[in-house]
Design a protein around this motif. Structure first.
Motif, PDB file in Angstrom:
ATOM      1  N   THR A 128     -11.587  -1.076  -1.605  1.00 35.84           N
ATOM      2  CA  THR A 128     -10.367  -1.389  -0.857  1.00 35.84           C
ATOM      3  C   THR A 128     -10.613  -2.495   0.164  1.00 35.84           C
ATOM      4  O   THR A 128      -9.808  -3.423   0.294  1.00 35.84           O
ATOM      5  CB  THR A 128      -9.846  -0.125  -0.150  1.00 35.84           C
ATOM      6  OG1 THR A 128      -9.718   0.915  -1.108  1.00 35.84           O
ATOM      7  CG2 THR A 128      -8.497  -0.382   0.498  1.00 35.84           C
ATOM      8  N   PHE A 131       0.823  -1.200   0.000  1.00 32.59           N
ATOM      9  CA  PHE A 131       0.000   0.000   0.000  1.00 32.59           C
ATOM     10  C   PHE A 131       0.863   1.260   0.000  1.00 32.59           C
ATOM     11  O   PHE A 131       0.573   2.230  -0.693  1.00 32.59           O
ATOM     12  CB  PHE A 131      -0.919  -0.007   1.228  1.00 32.59           C
ATOM     13  CG  PHE A 131      -1.925   1.105   1.226  1.00 32.59           C
ATOM     14  CD1 PHE A 131      -3.059   1.008   0.445  1.00 32.59           C
ATOM     15  CD2 PHE A 131      -1.721   2.247   1.992  1.00 32.59           C
ATOM     16  CE1 PHE A 131      -3.997   2.036   0.427  1.00 32.59           C
ATOM     17  CE2 PHE A 131      -2.654   3.272   1.983  1.00 32.59           C
ATOM     18  CZ  PHE A 131      -3.790   3.166   1.197  1.00 32.59           C
ATOM     19  N   ASP A 165      -3.223   0.909  -3.968  1.00 29.03           N
ATOM     20  CA  ASP A 165      -2.151   1.522  -3.196  1.00 29.03           C
ATOM     21  C   ASP A 165      -2.395   3.029  -3.130  1.00 29.03           C
ATOM     22  O   ASP A 165      -3.373   3.524  -3.693  1.00 29.03           O
ATOM     23  CB  ASP A 165      -0.770   1.192  -3.770  1.00 29.03           C
ATOM     24  CG  ASP A 165      -0.635   1.609  -5.227  1.00 29.03           C
ATOM     25  OD1 ASP A 165      -1.019   2.746  -5.542  1.00 29.03           O
ATOM     26  OD2 ASP A 165      -0.143   0.812  -6.039  1.00 29.03           O
ATOM     27  N   GLY A 195      -8.897  -5.982  -0.113  1.00 35.74           N
ATOM     28  CA  GLY A 195      -7.984  -6.285   0.994  1.00 35.74           C
ATOM     29  C   GLY A 195      -8.316  -7.613   1.642  1.00 35.74           C
ATOM     30  O   GLY A 195      -7.431  -8.455   1.859  1.00 35.74           O
TER      31      GLY A 195
END
Lengths: 257, 325
Positions: free
Chosen positions: B307, B251, B287, B311
């Motif tokens: 995200t 990230f 990122d 993730g």
């Protein structure tokens, strides 16, 4: 127009019109100059030389066209925070761009070797071991480099194996972190792709008080035989007892590929 | 200007031990610069290639031709869209303007999200570089490709269920669409030569990608020099922490997906394969730099949702590799 808005507009204009072209120019010039002066190997693996140089030349053409081009575009107005961030970004980029063109190119130093732990990885075991074994077979032990000795040492620490073999290795001086008083490594970086993945490897040398004679990062050629290390604290069971240590110039290819 | 920069370089000290200069930076500063430069010099040729290919595609392909030739069934359609990256081998930064162009050209929001998440991994340059870096070691390449495909399609499917897809986009996207559609298709540019259009694309893409690359490389170099390797080593051998630590790293460093395999290679001996896979999957899609780029098109709320889902799925994939493979 308020000064804030003017500044914001100027920054946005700069970022959209010149930032990309100028940063590309810096990279293209740095790359081509490194290639011409034979120092590209300080940053990337030789297998990428041709591709990198070809793309840099194409990039140069596009950068030239980019300078010549007339463009018209709307500049978006941004808030205070966004302007400040853009400003900080521009300053950072200018510093990096200038550094890239002005600072002399160089190898990685012992700071990185220590930080990454010498001999913690970086050797593709089988090929290296085969190569080392083939060279051992020739009986000409001085042909073996740091890389081959390291892969032999990784396989065997039997003192009998090394008893009749004199090593002669070249590398830079970096301390053994576990016993920096008495032991240093003759080290090299192994590079797989570019300097980012450089892994330090090194052959340990036992020489109490070496720091008074040699500085960290000095390039030396060490000749001697492997003996069980006198230092109990050292990282490795064997170390070269040096017969001769010669200061040498940094080789043209400081990294091992 | 071009000449001036060459002259500056030629007149600056060429070698550290040059007689002319006793100039020497502190070791760590010097190493930071060396590492950042090596990432930049290694990545820029790939970035240029990506921009060139994207220019070729944008300048040569008729507008909207893709949207018409894809399967009708939504699931098959998204699956084929996620393979489009094979023909648009740009890194993820180059995909953002492309995805905007697709939306203008008739793709739905969920379809362009699928493209955006699949193309960074399912493209020939990423596959080649990942293979060069890792070969078939520890199933890293296979896990990356399969993981990337699954994540892109699951996220695309989730967003296709949204009752009001337009609300996922920023209100300014109407204006942004206009910018996106200047990708060689509007009338003002139609009469320009192909070289001229390519130059325009080059200027626009580099102004977005190069700063991100420079900052990303600097942060990457700083982490390399200042975060002691022992901290990472301690995290790297734990099946759970290796995955989380590598995702955090991915990230922050924001390296482009077509060269990130080389970047992560130096961690190969330190981290478990699951951590490497999580880095290669999560980092390619999400990122710091990508969020900034995607914010031009999607609302913050949408980005948070993307995200979180990406993730969780990347972490699950990493753990699966660590515990099963």
């Amino acid at each position: 127009m308020l000064p804030d808005a003017k500044l914001s507009g100027a920054l946005r204009y700069w970022a959209e019109r010149w930032q990309g072209v100028l940063l590309s120019l810096v990279v293209v010039v740095a790359t081509l100059w490194l290639a011409l002066s034979g120092q590209l190997g300080l940053y990337i693996h030789p297998r990428y030389f041709v591709f990198t140089i070809v793309m840099a030349v194409i990039g140069l053409v596009l950068v030239g066209a980019g300078f010549a081009r007339r463009r018209s575009f709307e500049v978006e107005r941004t808030g205070r925070v966004a302007t400040a961030l853009t400003g900080v970004g521009v300053v950072l980029l200018v510093i990096m761009g200038v550094a890239m063109v002005v600072v002399p190119p160089t190898t990685l130093t012992s700071a990185t070797a220590t930080q990454r732990e010498v001999n913690s990885g970086g050797l593709g075991t089988e090929d290296d071991a085969d190569q080392a074994a083939a060279l051992i077979g020739t009986g000409d032990f001085e042909q073996l480099s740091v890389r081959e000795w390291v892969s032999l040492l990784a396989q065997s620490s039997d003192p009998g194996f090394y008893a009749d073999k004199t090593a002669q290795v070249t590398g830079f001086v970096t301390p053994d972190t576990k016993d920096s008083e008495n032991v240093f490594y003759v080290a090299r970086f192994v590079v797989t792709c570019c300097a980012v993945d450089a892994q330090p490897i090194g052959v340990p040398v036992y020489l109490p008080g070496w720091q008074s004679e040699y500085e960290i990062d000095d390039w030396v050629q060490v000749t001697g035989r492997f003996d069980p290390s006198v230092s109990a604290a050292a990282s490795d069971p064997l170390a070269i007892t040096p017969v001769e240590i010669l200061p040498v110039d940094q080789p043209k290819d400081p990294y091992v590929y | 200007m071009v000449l001036a920069v060459f002259v500056v370089r030629a007149l600056s000290p060429a070698f550290v031990n040059d007689q002319l200069s006793d100039f020497q930076l502190p070791d760590r500063v010097q190493d930071t610069l060396t590492l950042a430069m090596s990432v930049i010099i290694e990545s820029v040729p790939f970035v240029f290639l990506g921009i060139l290919l994207s220019a070729v595609v944008q300048v040569w392909l008729p507008h909207g031709v893709l949207a018409r030739h894809l399967p009708r069934n939504p699931i098959l359609r998204r699956a084929s869209i996620s393979l489009l990256g094979m023909f648009f081998p740009v890194c993820e930064c180059g995909n953002v303007p492309l995805a905007r162009g697709f939306m203008v050209g008739g793709f739905t929001v969920s379809e362009s999200i699928t493209f955006l998440l699949a193309a960074p991994i399912l493209n020939p340059i990423t596959i080649i570089t990942t293979h060069q870096a890792f070969g078939w070691d520890g199933h890293i390449l296979v896990a990356r490709l399969v993981g990337g495909f699954l994540i892109a399609n699951v996220v695309g499917w989730l967003f296709s269920k949204h009752p009001d897809p337009q609300s996922l986009l920023t209100t300014r996207f109407a204006a942004a669409c206009a910018v996106g559609s200047t990708s060689g298709h509007d009338h003002a540019h139609a009469r320009e030569s192909r070289f001229s259009q390519t130059t325009e694309i080059f200027i626009r893409e580099t102004s977005v990608i190069m700063p991100a690359l420079f900052i990303g490389s600097a942060v990457a170099a700083l982490t390399q020099v200042f975060v002691p390797r022992s901290v990472l080593l301690a995290l790297g051998s734990n099946p759970v922490w290796s995955v989380l630590a590598m995702m955090a790293l991915a990230f922050i460093v924001a390296v482009c997906s077509n060269v990130d395999a080389f970047f992560v290679l130096s961690f190969g001996s330190t981290f478990l394969p699951g951590g490497i896979v999580a880095f290669l999957v999560f980092g390619a899609l999400i990122d710091v730099k990508m969020l900034a780029l995607m914010r031009t098109t999607f609302t913050s709320r949408t980005l948070v949702q993307i995200t979180v889902v990406v993730g969780l799925m990347s972490a699950a994939l990493g753990l699966l590799v660590n515990y099963v493979a």
